[in-house]
Design a protein around this motif. Structure first.
Motif, PDB file in Angstrom:
ATOM      1  N   GLN A 153       0.765  -1.089   0.093  1.00 41.72           N
ATOM      2  CA  GLN A 153      -0.025  -0.057   0.014  1.00 41.72           C
ATOM      3  C   GLN A 153       0.821   1.418   0.113  1.00 41.72           C
ATOM      4  OE1 GLN A 153      -3.113  -0.043   2.763  1.00 41.72           O
ATOM      5  NE2 GLN A 153      -4.385  -1.843   1.553  1.00 41.72           N
ATOM      6  N   LEU A 154       2.005   1.230   0.566  1.00 38.65           N
ATOM      7  CA  LEU A 154       3.095   2.441   0.649  1.00 38.65           C
ATOM      8  C   LEU A 154       3.564   2.567  -0.752  1.00 38.65           C
ATOM      9  CD1 LEU A 154       4.886   1.849   4.145  1.00 38.65           C
ATOM     10  CD2 LEU A 154       3.199   3.566   3.588  1.00 38.65           C
ATOM     11  N   GLU A 155       3.904   1.720  -1.222  1.00 39.99           N
ATOM     12  CA  GLU A 155       4.484   1.626  -2.675  1.00 39.99           C
ATOM     13  C   GLU A 155       3.396   2.061  -3.676  1.00 39.99           C
ATOM     14  OE1 GLU A 155       4.892   0.703  -6.767  1.00 39.99           O
ATOM     15  OE2 GLU A 155       3.196  -0.515  -5.656  1.00 39.99           O
ATOM     16  N   GLY A 156       2.056   1.708  -3.689  1.00 37.82           N
ATOM     17  CA  GLY A 156       0.912   2.421  -4.657  1.00 37.82           C
ATOM     18  C   GLY A 156       0.822   3.725  -4.195  1.00 37.82           C
ATOM     19  N   SER A 157       0.879   4.141  -2.919  1.00 33.24           N
ATOM     20  CA  SER A 157       0.676   5.470  -2.856  1.00 33.24           C
ATOM     21  C   SER A 157       1.803   6.623  -3.177  1.00 33.24           C
ATOM     22  CB  SER A 157       0.615   5.789  -1.286  1.00 33.24           C
ATOM     23  OG  SER A 157      -0.528   5.355  -0.603  1.00 33.24           O
ATOM     24  N   LEU A 158       2.941   5.909  -3.058  1.00 36.32           N
ATOM     25  CA  LEU A 158       4.048   6.626  -3.819  1.00 36.32           C
ATOM     26  C   LEU A 158       3.923   6.811  -5.369  1.00 36.32           C
ATOM     27  CD1 LEU A 158       7.029   5.126  -1.705  1.00 36.32           C
ATOM     28  CD2 LEU A 158       5.912   7.377  -1.548  1.00 36.32           C
ATOM     29  N   TYR A 159       3.390   5.575  -5.818  1.00 37.01           N
ATOM     30  CA  TYR A 159       3.351   5.401  -7.429  1.00 37.01           C
ATOM     31  C   TYR A 159       2.257   6.109  -7.925  1.00 37.01           C
ATOM     32  CZ  TYR A 159       2.707   3.008 -11.910  1.00 37.01           C
ATOM     33  OH  TYR A 159       2.495   2.661 -13.268  1.00 37.01           O
ATOM     34  N   TRP A 160       1.317   6.156  -7.269  1.00 38.08           N
ATOM     35  CA  TRP A 160      -0.176   7.082  -7.898  1.00 38.08           C
ATOM     36  C   TRP A 160      -0.005   8.586  -7.353  1.00 38.08           C
ATOM     37  CZ3 TRP A 160      -3.040   5.152 -11.629  1.00 38.08           C
ATOM     38  CH2 TRP A 160      -2.906   3.924 -11.737  1.00 38.08           C
ATOM     39  N   ASN A 161       1.141   9.198  -6.533  1.00 37.28           N
ATOM     40  CA  ASN A 161       1.031  10.298  -6.269  1.00 37.28           C
ATOM     41  C   ASN A 161       2.156  10.799  -6.832  1.00 37.28           C
ATOM     42  OD1 ASN A 161      -1.317  11.024  -4.374  1.00 37.28           O
ATOM     43  ND2 ASN A 161      -0.446   9.351  -3.167  1.00 37.28           N
ATOM     44  N   ALA A 162       3.079  10.135  -7.617  1.00 40.07           N
ATOM     45  CA  ALA A 162       4.178  10.817  -8.143  1.00 40.07           C
ATOM     46  C   ALA A 162       3.904  11.448  -9.515  1.00 40.07           C
ATOM     47  CB  ALA A 162       5.247   9.574  -8.335  1.00 40.07           C
TER      48      ALA A 162
ATOM     49  N   ASN B 144      -3.562   2.752   7.176  1.00 42.97           N
ATOM     50  CA  ASN B 144      -3.441   3.680   8.400  1.00 42.97           C
ATOM     51  C   ASN B 144      -2.185   3.345   9.109  1.00 42.97           C
ATOM     52  OD1 ASN B 144      -3.680   5.024  10.810  1.00 42.97           O
ATOM     53  ND2 ASN B 144      -5.379   3.840  11.395  1.00 42.97           N
ATOM     54  N   MET B 145      -1.001   4.330   9.065  1.00 34.26           N
ATOM     55  CA  MET B 145       0.132   3.725   9.638  1.00 34.26           C
ATOM     56  C   MET B 145       0.982   4.915  10.549  1.00 34.26           C
ATOM     57  SD  MET B 145       2.894   3.579   6.744  1.00 34.26           S
ATOM     58  CE  MET B 145       4.114   4.157   7.909  1.00 34.26           C
ATOM     59  N   ASN B 146       1.672   4.549  11.431  1.00 32.72           N
ATOM     60  CA  ASN B 146       2.453   5.286  12.085  1.00 32.72           C
ATOM     61  C   ASN B 146       4.047   4.833  11.997  1.00 32.72           C
ATOM     62  OD1 ASN B 146       0.232   7.135  13.279  1.00 32.72           O
ATOM     63  ND2 ASN B 146      -0.324   5.227  14.471  1.00 32.72           N
ATOM     64  N   ILE B 147       4.897   5.817  12.322  1.00 31.48           N
ATOM     65  CA  ILE B 147       6.347   5.459  11.870  1.00 31.48           C
ATOM     66  C   ILE B 147       7.022   4.745  12.632  1.00 31.48           C
ATOM     67  CG2 ILE B 147       6.462   7.503  10.040  1.00 31.48           C
ATOM     68  CD1 ILE B 147       7.773   8.740  12.358  1.00 31.48           C
ATOM     69  N   ASN B 148       6.434   4.006  13.962  1.00 29.31           N
ATOM     70  CA  ASN B 148       7.149   3.459  14.835  1.00 29.31           C
ATOM     71  C   ASN B 148       6.618   2.060  15.144  1.00 29.31           C
ATOM     72  OD1 ASN B 148       8.625   2.665  17.008  1.00 29.31           O
ATOM     73  ND2 ASN B 148       8.111   4.124  18.585  1.00 29.31           N
ATOM     74  N   PRO B 149       7.583   1.115  14.687  1.00 22.95           N
ATOM     75  CA  PRO B 149       7.054  -0.317  14.599  1.00 22.95           C
ATOM     76  C   PRO B 149       7.182  -1.031  15.939  1.00 22.95           C
ATOM     77  CG  PRO B 149       9.041  -0.123  13.503  1.00 22.95           C
ATOM     78  CD  PRO B 149       8.677   1.424  13.617  1.00 22.95           C
ATOM     79  N   THR B 150       7.723  -0.123  16.701  1.00 25.66           N
ATOM     80  CA  THR B 150       8.013  -1.207  18.306  1.00 25.66           C
ATOM     81  C   THR B 150       7.008  -1.321  19.194  1.00 25.66           C
ATOM     82  OG1 THR B 150       8.873   0.779  19.207  1.00 25.66           O
ATOM     83  CG2 THR B 150      10.276  -0.681  17.981  1.00 25.66           C
ATOM     84  N   MET B 151       5.521  -1.135  18.628  1.00 26.98           N
ATOM     85  CA  MET B 151       4.377  -1.228  19.621  1.00 26.98           C
ATOM     86  C   MET B 151       4.493  -0.683  20.997  1.00 26.98           C
ATOM     87  SD  MET B 151       2.806  -2.781  17.556  1.00 26.98           S
ATOM     88  CE  MET B 151       1.218  -3.652  18.140  1.00 26.98           C
TER      89      MET B 151
ATOM     90  N   LEU C 170       7.444  11.398   4.547  1.00 31.19           N
ATOM     91  CA  LEU C 170       6.193  12.562   4.481  1.00 31.19           C
ATOM     92  C   LEU C 170       5.007  11.500   4.375  1.00 31.19           C
ATOM     93  CD1 LEU C 170       7.969  14.844   1.865  1.00 31.19           C
ATOM     94  CD2 LEU C 170       7.643  15.105   4.060  1.00 31.19           C
ATOM     95  N   LEU C 171       4.880  10.430   3.712  1.00 36.70           N
ATOM     96  CA  LEU C 171       3.666   9.587   3.553  1.00 36.70           C
ATOM     97  C   LEU C 171       3.148   9.213   4.969  1.00 36.70           C
ATOM     98  CD1 LEU C 171       1.547   8.490   1.639  1.00 36.70           C
ATOM     99  CD2 LEU C 171       3.089   6.461   1.307  1.00 36.70           C
ATOM    100  N   ALA C 172       3.852   8.985   5.754  1.00 41.48           N
ATOM    101  CA  ALA C 172       3.306   8.491   6.973  1.00 41.48           C
ATOM    102  C   ALA C 172       3.132   9.752   7.820  1.00 41.48           C
ATOM    103  CB  ALA C 172       4.882   7.812   7.904  1.00 41.48           C
TER     104      ALA C 172
ATOM    105  N   ASP D 134      -6.197  19.572   0.418  1.00 43.34           N
ATOM    106  CA  ASP D 134      -4.569  19.965   0.192  1.00 43.34           C
ATOM    107  C   ASP D 134      -3.843  18.895  -0.748  1.00 43.34           C
ATOM    108  OD1 ASP D 134      -4.691  17.718   1.765  1.00 43.34           O
ATOM    109  OD2 ASP D 134      -3.330  18.700   3.188  1.00 43.34           O
ATOM    110  N   GLY D 135      -4.617  18.325  -1.777  1.00 42.73           N
ATOM    111  CA  GLY D 135      -4.064  17.151  -2.322  1.00 42.73           C
ATOM    112  C   GLY D 135      -3.838  15.790  -1.802  1.00 42.73           C
ATOM    113  N   GLY D 136      -3.564  15.954  -0.346  1.00 41.47           N
ATOM    114  CA  GLY D 136      -3.364  14.374   0.152  1.00 41.47           C
ATOM    115  C   GLY D 136      -2.557  13.354  -0.298  1.00 41.47           C
TER     116      GLY D 136
END
Length: 137
Positions: A47-56, A113-120, A74-76, A96-98
């Protein structure tokens, strides 16, 4: 870029697979990730890759590995902003483009829906919320 200004193509598949691998390597750098996070990681990466691809704005921008880590950050941050807006009663869909990609042909659009810290538990500063996908698209 094609005549209509649309640069995306089936020819991009090889590079997209490479980008998925790169994103996976970046996200796997945290050796303290929880088992739950690791199980959800493959879907998050796609999903992250898809967001980068479709928004580039161009293939060159999408494929620029020197800015990949920054673009993921920035995406996170955008996802966290939208998540917070949704939790507080807003729509999270500002004008704002989103960061939400359009629905791709043959696949569900939207971002995880994600946050950048993977350590629970969140140590070491930054946002202490866990990196976790949801089914909110």
């Amino acid at each position: 870029q094609r005549l209509n200004g649309e640069w995306r193509s089936d020819r991009d598949k090889k590079k997209r697979r490479e980008m998925i691998q790169r994103i996976g390597r970046l996200l796997m750098q945290n050796k303290n990730a929880s088992q739950e996070w690791l199980q959800k990681l493959p879907q998050m990466i796609k999903q992250l890759e898809g967001s980068l691809y479709w928004n580039a704005p161009s293939f060159e921008t999408y494929a620029d590995t020197s800015t990949l880590k920054h673009r993921l950050h920035l995406l996170a941050m955008e996802i966290m902003r939208k998540t917070d807006a949704i939790k507080s009663g807003g729509s999270g869909n500002g004008s704002d483009g989103g960061a939400s990609p359009p629905s791709a042909p043959g696949g569900g659009g939207g971002i995880v829906n994600m946050n950048i810290n993977p350590t629970m538990g969140g140590s070491g500063g930054g946002d202490s919320r866990a990196l976790s996908p949801s089914n909110q698209y």
